[in-house]
Design a protein around this motif. Structure first.
Motif, mmCIF file in Angstrom:
data_model
loop_
_atom_site.group_PDB
_atom_site.id
_atom_site.type_symbol
_atom_site.label_atom_id
_atom_site.label_comp_id
_atom_site.label_asym_id
_atom_site.label_seq_id
_atom_site.Cartn_x
_atom_site.Cartn_y
_atom_site.Cartn_z
ATOM 1 N N GLY A 324 84.825 -13.299 12.792
ATOM 2 C CA GLY A 324 86.014 -12.919 13.535
ATOM 3 C C GLY A 324 86.216 -11.426 13.657
ATOM 4 O O GLY A 324 87.239 -10.965 14.186
ATOM 5 N N GLN A 325 85.241 -10.631 13.188
ATOM 6 C CA GLN A 325 85.344 -9.176 13.253
ATOM 7 C C GLN A 325 84.888 -8.683 14.625
ATOM 8 O O GLN A 325 83.854 -9.117 15.136
ATOM 9 N N VAL A 326 85.647 -7.781 15.213
ATOM 10 C CA VAL A 326 85.261 -7.208 16.506
ATOM 11 C C VAL A 326 84.060 -6.289 16.303
ATOM 12 O O VAL A 326 84.096 -5.359 15.482
ATOM 13 N N THR A 327 82.999 -6.549 17.047
ATOM 14 C CA THR A 327 81.742 -5.814 16.875
ATOM 15 C C THR A 327 81.327 -5.018 18.107
ATOM 16 O O THR A 327 80.362 -4.258 18.053
ATOM 17 N N GLY A 328 82.036 -5.223 19.220
ATOM 18 C CA GLY A 328 81.664 -4.505 20.436
ATOM 19 C C GLY A 328 82.517 -4.960 21.606
ATOM 20 O O GLY A 328 83.584 -5.563 21.427
ATOM 21 N N GLN A 329 82.030 -4.654 22.798
ATOM 22 C CA GLN A 329 82.753 -5.017 24.000
ATOM 23 C C GLN A 329 81.771 -5.403 25.097
ATOM 24 O O GLN A 329 80.601 -5.026 25.060
ATOM 25 N N VAL A 330 82.259 -6.157 26.068
ATOM 26 C CA VAL A 330 81.449 -6.560 27.217
ATOM 27 C C VAL A 330 82.231 -6.304 28.488
ATOM 28 O O VAL A 330 83.422 -6.625 28.576
ATOM 29 N N HIS A 331 81.554 -5.730 29.476
ATOM 30 C CA HIS A 331 82.146 -5.489 30.791
ATOM 31 C C HIS A 331 81.591 -6.514 31.774
ATOM 32 O O HIS A 331 80.433 -6.951 31.655
ATOM 33 N N LEU A 332 82.394 -6.876 32.741
ATOM 34 C CA LEU A 332 81.986 -7.847 33.749
ATOM 35 C C LEU A 332 80.698 -7.425 34.452
ATOM 36 O O LEU A 332 79.820 -8.257 34.713
ATOM 37 N N ALA A 333 80.547 -6.144 34.718
ATOM 38 C CA ALA A 333 79.358 -5.656 35.417
ATOM 39 C C ALA A 333 78.090 -5.933 34.614
ATOM 40 O O ALA A 333 77.041 -6.265 35.183
ATOM 41 N N ASP A 334 78.175 -5.775 33.286
ATOM 42 C CA ASP A 334 77.002 -6.037 32.433
ATOM 43 C C ASP A 334 76.675 -7.539 32.422
ATOM 44 O O ASP A 334 75.501 -7.913 32.392
#
Length: 344
Positions: A324-334
């Protein structure tokens, strides 16, 4: 990939079939290809310089087309086939140094095998087939019967204990084979095209059963297949062979997104990436202010993630791990870019 220790360690493994493999190896080391070795010296190069680490408690898939050497490779682990050159270690022990007794114990206690054509004994009932490996181990009859009954129930065959293989469907026979392999409590499970002979729906069902059991048991499983969809669904790690050589090895996501050469790219080009690629393969470190919104698990496939990313503020969302730890992010374009078939 977890930080698990190496269970099976393969180094510079070669296998040549023919009347004088040792002499033929001089030509292999001299640069002759598989086709040239066969044409000029009438020997078959089954495996060429295989180096691979198989992690403990993970499901390692070895795949390739017919003749790629995958079944030859798996049969080296318990020395059903002897290598021409190279080394195999299990838990740090050199399997090539094993005498007859240690090798027999390896096959009885440490490794079990599930075959494509089930390999059941036709004159034995389901109960007797599942008990067979325990009898070989010397387990007393009452204990063997109890353990066999447990695994028959676990694979969904309660009520069929007294049936013979001929009375069962293909899927049911393969469940018996799986129960027999698990009943011995071996640490390593070798599965050679175990589900290939089954109809698609039954095959999917067997994959689900295997994944459910693995979630609980955490065996070291080596699974042979020629089906990339199957490999991607069940494998923690995938090794792809071609003409006896290891072409690429790694996480299934990485193989789909970053094929090593045109051969792998051809293998993966028809894959529906929306159903296969998971966020962990495309997540980026958080730069600047963290995105708002509920984090998506990094195991989420793109098919599910795309809708949420479309609706998210700035089309970006945080990604979390199993804890449950936040490890990053994702963008729609990727995510959209990952749907496209990459060039090798």
């Amino acid at each position: 990939m977890s930080e698990a220790e190496t269970k099976i360690k393969i180094r510079n493994l070669y296998k040549v079939f023919g009347s004088n493999p040792k002499r033929a190896m001089k030509h292999v080391h001299g640069g002759l290809t598989k086709a040239e070795l066969l044409e000029k010296h009438k020997h078959v190069l089954g495996l060429k310089d295989i180096t691979l680490d198989i992690k403990a408690r993970e499901l390692q898939v070895i795949m390739g087309l017919s003749g790629s050497g995958k079944s030859t490779l798996i049969r080296h682990f318990n020395r059903l086939i002897e290598p021409t050159e190279g080394s195999i270690e299990i838990d740090g022990d050199d399997v090539m140094a094993y005498g007859e007794k240690r090798l027999r114990d390896l096959r009885r206690f440490k490794m079990s095998m599930v075959f494509q054509r089930f390999g059941l004994l036709p004159h034995r009932t389901v109960q007797e087939n599942v008990s067979y490996g325990l009898e070989i181990q010397g387990v007393d009859q009452d204990e063997a019967s109890k353990r066999a009954a447990h695994w028959i129930d676990r694979v969904g065959l309660s009520g069929f204990e007294a049936n013979y293989p001929v009375q069962l469907s293909g899927g049911m026979q393969q469940r018996v084979g799986l129960a027999r392999a698990l009943a011995t409590d071996a640490e390593i499970l070798l599965m050679d095209e175990a589900f290939s002979a089954l109809d698609p729906l039954i095959r999917t069902d067997m994959q689900s059963i295997l994944l459910e059991l693995q979630e609980e048991l955490h065996k070291t499983i080596v699974f042979i297949t020629h089906d990339l969809d199957e490999a991607l669904r069940i494998g923690d790690n995938i090794a792809i062979l071609r003409d006896g050589e290891l072409v690429q090895s790694g996480d299934g996501q990485d193989i789909v997104l970053h094929p090593a050469d045109d051969y792998i790219a051809d293998f993966t080009k028809e894959i529906n990436r929306a159903k296969v690629v998971r966020l962990r393969a495309i997540a980026q470190p958080i730069s600047g202010e963290a995105p708002t919104g509920e984090p998506m698990p990094d195991s989420t496939v793109l098919e599910v993630a795309l809708q949420k990313l479309t609706e998210a503020e700035g089309h970006i969302l945080p990604v979390s791990n199993k804890a449950g730890q936040v490890t990053g992010q994702v963008h729609l374009a990727d995510a959209v870019a990952a749907l496209q078939s990459p060039h090798a």
